[in-house]
Scaffold this active site. Sequence first.
Site, mmCIF file in Angstrom:
data_model
loop_
_atom_site.group_PDB
_atom_site.id
_atom_site.type_symbol
_atom_site.label_atom_id
_atom_site.label_comp_id
_atom_site.label_asym_id
_atom_site.label_seq_id
_atom_site.Cartn_x
_atom_site.Cartn_y
_atom_site.Cartn_z
ATOM 1 N N SER A 114 -18.724 -0.753 -3.411
ATOM 2 C CA SER A 114 -19.114 -1.335 -4.953
ATOM 3 C C SER A 114 -19.413 -2.599 -5.184
ATOM 4 C CB SER A 114 -18.072 -0.904 -6.201
ATOM 5 O OG SER A 114 -16.995 -1.088 -5.578
ATOM 6 N N ARG A 155 0.767 -1.098 -0.146
ATOM 7 C CA ARG A 155 -0.164 0.337 0.022
ATOM 8 C C ARG A 155 0.820 1.501 -0.006
ATOM 9 N NH1 ARG A 155 -5.582 -2.298 1.572
ATOM 10 N NH2 ARG A 155 -6.044 -0.016 2.717
ATOM 11 N N VAL A 164 -14.500 -1.783 -1.543
ATOM 12 C CA VAL A 164 -15.660 -2.645 -0.595
ATOM 13 C C VAL A 164 -17.036 -2.208 -0.922
ATOM 14 C CG1 VAL A 164 -15.875 -1.929 1.869
ATOM 15 C CG2 VAL A 164 -15.542 -4.019 1.395
ATOM 16 N N GLY A 194 -13.270 -10.641 8.622
ATOM 17 C CA GLY A 194 -14.850 -9.458 9.069
ATOM 18 C C GLY A 194 -15.013 -8.588 9.849
ATOM 19 N N GLN A 234 -12.367 -6.241 10.733
ATOM 20 C CA GLN A 234 -11.861 -4.899 10.770
ATOM 21 C C GLN A 234 -13.308 -4.109 10.759
ATOM 22 O OE1 GLN A 234 -12.334 -7.639 7.920
ATOM 23 N NE2 GLN A 234 -11.523 -7.331 6.096
ATOM 24 N N THR A 235 -12.343 -2.509 10.488
ATOM 25 C CA THR A 235 -13.270 -1.991 10.456
ATOM 26 C C THR A 235 -13.186 -0.286 9.169
ATOM 27 O OG1 THR A 235 -12.959 -0.051 12.758
ATOM 28 C CG2 THR A 235 -14.682 -2.306 12.865
ATOM 29 N N ASP A 293 -3.472 -4.603 5.438
ATOM 30 C CA ASP A 293 -4.966 -4.359 5.576
ATOM 31 C C ASP A 293 -5.382 -3.416 6.412
ATOM 32 O OD1 ASP A 293 -7.950 -4.478 3.666
ATOM 33 O OD2 ASP A 293 -7.869 -4.611 5.018
ATOM 34 N N TYR A 340 0.698 4.434 -2.451
ATOM 35 C CA TYR A 340 -0.321 5.195 -2.357
ATOM 36 C C TYR A 340 -0.066 5.977 -0.423
ATOM 37 C CZ TYR A 340 -5.167 6.783 -1.678
ATOM 38 O OH TYR A 340 -6.796 7.664 -1.485
HETATM 39 P P1 NAD Z 1 -11.442 7.407 -8.759
HETATM 40 O O1 NAD Z 1 -10.342 6.892 -9.294
HETATM 41 O O2 NAD Z 1 -12.689 7.740 -8.930
HETATM 42 O O3 NAD Z 1 -10.300 8.904 -9.359
HETATM 43 C C1 NAD Z 1 -9.652 9.727 -9.507
HETATM 44 C C2 NAD Z 1 -9.579 9.948 -11.003
HETATM 45 O O4 NAD Z 1 -7.986 10.370 -11.114
HETATM 46 C C3 NAD Z 1 -9.952 9.833 -12.249
HETATM 47 O O5 NAD Z 1 -10.944 9.700 -12.747
HETATM 48 C C4 NAD Z 1 -8.684 9.118 -13.188
HETATM 49 O O6 NAD Z 1 -8.901 8.477 -14.302
HETATM 50 C C5 NAD Z 1 -7.638 10.335 -12.468
HETATM 51 N N1 NAD Z 1 -6.880 10.047 -12.533
HETATM 52 C C6 NAD Z 1 -5.324 9.486 -12.238
HETATM 53 N N2 NAD Z 1 -4.744 9.719 -12.975
HETATM 54 C C7 NAD Z 1 -4.528 10.936 -12.977
HETATM 55 C C8 NAD Z 1 -3.342 11.246 -13.337
HETATM 56 N N3 NAD Z 1 -2.197 11.203 -13.528
HETATM 57 N N4 NAD Z 1 -3.457 12.817 -14.248
HETATM 58 C C9 NAD Z 1 -4.455 12.944 -14.431
HETATM 59 N N5 NAD Z 1 -5.684 12.158 -13.750
HETATM 60 C C10 NAD Z 1 -5.418 11.093 -13.244
HETATM 61 O O7 NAD Z 1 -10.936 7.812 -6.947
HETATM 62 P P2 NAD Z 1 -11.986 8.738 -6.508
HETATM 63 O O8 NAD Z 1 -12.816 8.015 -4.796
HETATM 64 O O9 NAD Z 1 -13.295 10.057 -7.152
HETATM 65 O O10 NAD Z 1 -10.727 9.541 -5.693
HETATM 66 C C11 NAD Z 1 -10.254 10.706 -6.183
HETATM 67 C C12 NAD Z 1 -9.347 11.742 -5.225
HETATM 68 O O11 NAD Z 1 -10.026 11.266 -3.438
HETATM 69 C C13 NAD Z 1 -8.154 10.682 -4.913
HETATM 70 O O12 NAD Z 1 -6.821 11.621 -4.200
HETATM 71 C C14 NAD Z 1 -7.901 9.711 -3.359
HETATM 72 O O13 NAD Z 1 -6.722 9.503 -2.855
HETATM 73 C C15 NAD Z 1 -8.967 11.307 -2.621
HETATM 74 N N6 NAD Z 1 -9.183 10.193 -1.651
HETATM 75 C C16 NAD Z 1 -10.374 8.899 -1.752
HETATM 76 C C17 NAD Z 1 -11.347 8.085 -0.831
HETATM 77 C C18 NAD Z 1 -12.128 7.339 -1.028
HETATM 78 O O14 NAD Z 1 -12.820 6.671 -0.482
HETATM 79 N N7 NAD Z 1 -12.964 7.817 -2.227
HETATM 80 C C19 NAD Z 1 -11.299 8.242 0.097
HETATM 81 C C20 NAD Z 1 -9.698 9.317 0.870
HETATM 82 C C21 NAD Z 1 -9.252 9.829 -0.272
HETATM 83 N N1 UDP Z 2 -12.636 -5.766 1.651
HETATM 84 C C1 UDP Z 2 -13.120 -6.979 1.632
HETATM 85 N N2 UDP Z 2 -14.295 -7.649 0.641
HETATM 86 C C2 UDP Z 2 -13.891 -6.649 -0.668
HETATM 87 C C3 UDP Z 2 -12.940 -5.785 -0.965
HETATM 88 C C4 UDP Z 2 -12.703 -4.876 0.605
HETATM 89 O O1 UDP Z 2 -13.539 -7.389 3.143
HETATM 90 O O2 UDP Z 2 -14.459 -8.298 -1.711
HETATM 91 C C5 UDP Z 2 -11.952 -5.545 2.992
HETATM 92 C C6 UDP Z 2 -10.902 -5.036 2.510
HETATM 93 O O3 UDP Z 2 -9.828 -5.824 3.015
HETATM 94 C C7 UDP Z 2 -10.454 -3.764 3.872
HETATM 95 C C8 UDP Z 2 -11.716 -2.829 3.562
HETATM 96 O O4 UDP Z 2 -12.701 -3.868 2.814
HETATM 97 O O5 UDP Z 2 -10.708 -4.180 4.716
HETATM 98 C C9 UDP Z 2 -12.256 -1.862 2.623
HETATM 99 O O6 UDP Z 2 -11.768 -1.937 1.607
HETATM 100 P P1 UDP Z 2 -11.182 -0.685 1.216
HETATM 101 O O7 UDP Z 2 -10.146 -1.859 -0.716
HETATM 102 O O8 UDP Z 2 -12.288 -0.505 0.083
HETATM 103 O O9 UDP Z 2 -10.905 0.348 1.441
HETATM 104 P P2 UDP Z 2 -9.339 1.148 2.341
HETATM 105 O O10 UDP Z 2 -8.857 -0.607 2.347
HETATM 106 O O11 UDP Z 2 -8.721 1.022 0.489
HETATM 107 O O12 UDP Z 2 -9.570 1.825 3.364
#
Ligand code: NAD
Ligand code: UDP
Length: 315
Positions: free
Chosen positions: A189, A142, A187, A207, A209-210, A273, A145
């Site tokens: 979706s 991880r 998770v 399962g 984990q929170t 994780d 990221y």
């Molecule tokens: P997402 O993957 O749907 O959206 C990311 C977008 O960035 C996509 O449209 C992708 O095509 C674009 N992208 C990726 N690399 C690129 C690049 N090199 N140049 C231009 N565009 C690029 O994800 P999201 O859930 O909408 O997340 C958006 C932002 O929020 C991200 O920075 C993510 O790290 C942050 N974030 C999201 C969550 C969450 O739970 N969804 C949590 C924490 C942080």
């Molecule tokens: N997870 C799961 N089943 C899935 C996808 C994810 O049990 O089909 C778990 C995963 O291991 C994690 C939590 O759900 O503990 C959240 O995962 P997600 O990838 O959505 O987000 P993140 O781990 O980045 O917070």
Amino acid sequence: MKKRILITGGAGFIGSHLCERLLNDGHEVICLDNYFTGSKSNIIHLLDNPYFELIRHDVTHPYFVEVDEIYNLACPASPVHYQYNSIKTIKTSVMGAINMLGLAKRIKARVLQASTSEVYGDPLIHPQPESYWGNVNPIGIRSCYDEGKRCAESLFFSYHAQNNVDIKVIRIFNTYGPRMNPNDGRVVSNFIVQALKGEDITIFGDGNQTRSFQYVDDLLEGMIRMMNSRDGFTGPVNIGNPHEFSMLELAQSVIELTHSKSKITHLPLPQDDPTQRQPNISLAKKELNNWEPTVQLKEGLVKTIKYFDNLLKSE
Ligand code: NAD
Ligand code: UDP
């Protein structure tokens, strides 16, 4: 006042909602995306708005435009996608931040970074306040990221200290809602698509984990309030829903709300994780005009299920 606003990652899940919201608020929006995890279908309904512009561009390359504000969201957010090309993920976070900060410096724009709760890693303090430095494995799967986002935060604070760039940093906790990519392995979706198709619900590990799930509209409100927060308040500030649920509880809620016959199956827990995640949102409440999430998990799940149900029927 009408502003011109650049949104990187604007064709993604969160970005597309942000484009829509800022256009509805009367602003001009430039959406920049390389379509790695986002898609035109997320913003296709905005294309005939004359105040909306769509640019195919990769944030690892500089981009020049005159705007008042920049929301830097470009970065794949799901483990499946950010691990697909981990070097590219680091470049997107780090070079993307440098390019957007360089732009903000030159044109004197305010710039907001979409950071993440992942900067806390597998936290040893619970719930997590912004003052917690985190527990991240710097060489784990991880890390591209987590460390990419940590480096981006460091860059934001350096440009602020050294060049007086007007920065805002939010740490987003797990967010869900319509337009999540059905194939990105997150998770919420995954469970909804599995339940609607009657397939087994895949719980990784036991399962227990929170996570704390925030509906996308609550995030947008917090994000925009942060962009408009008082001069000198940089954050970082947590934006998330403090209600914590186990993955087992989430699976049960999804099965109940979809009336699905799906069974639960257990798969191995991925490496590193995090076992728990819950934001302390006192700072957001204090600085962002009493901001707090208003959408409960079941209410948000119902809206998200409806979206995926329509999507699957149209396939
Ligand atoms: P997402 O993957 O749907 O959206 C990311 C977008 O960035 C996509 O449209 C992708 O095509 C674009 N992208 C990726 N690399 C690129 C690049 N090199 N140049 C231009 N565009 C690029 O994800 P999201 O859930 O909408 O997340 C958006 C932002 O929020 C991200 O920075 C993510 O790290 C942050 N974030 C999201 C969550 C969450 O739970 N969804 C949590 C924490 C942080
Ligand atoms: N997870 C799961 N089943 C899935 C996808 C994810 O049990 O089909 C778990 C995963 O291991 C994690 C939590 O759900 O503990 C959240 O995962 P997600 O990838 O959505 O987000 P993140 O781990 O980045 O917070």
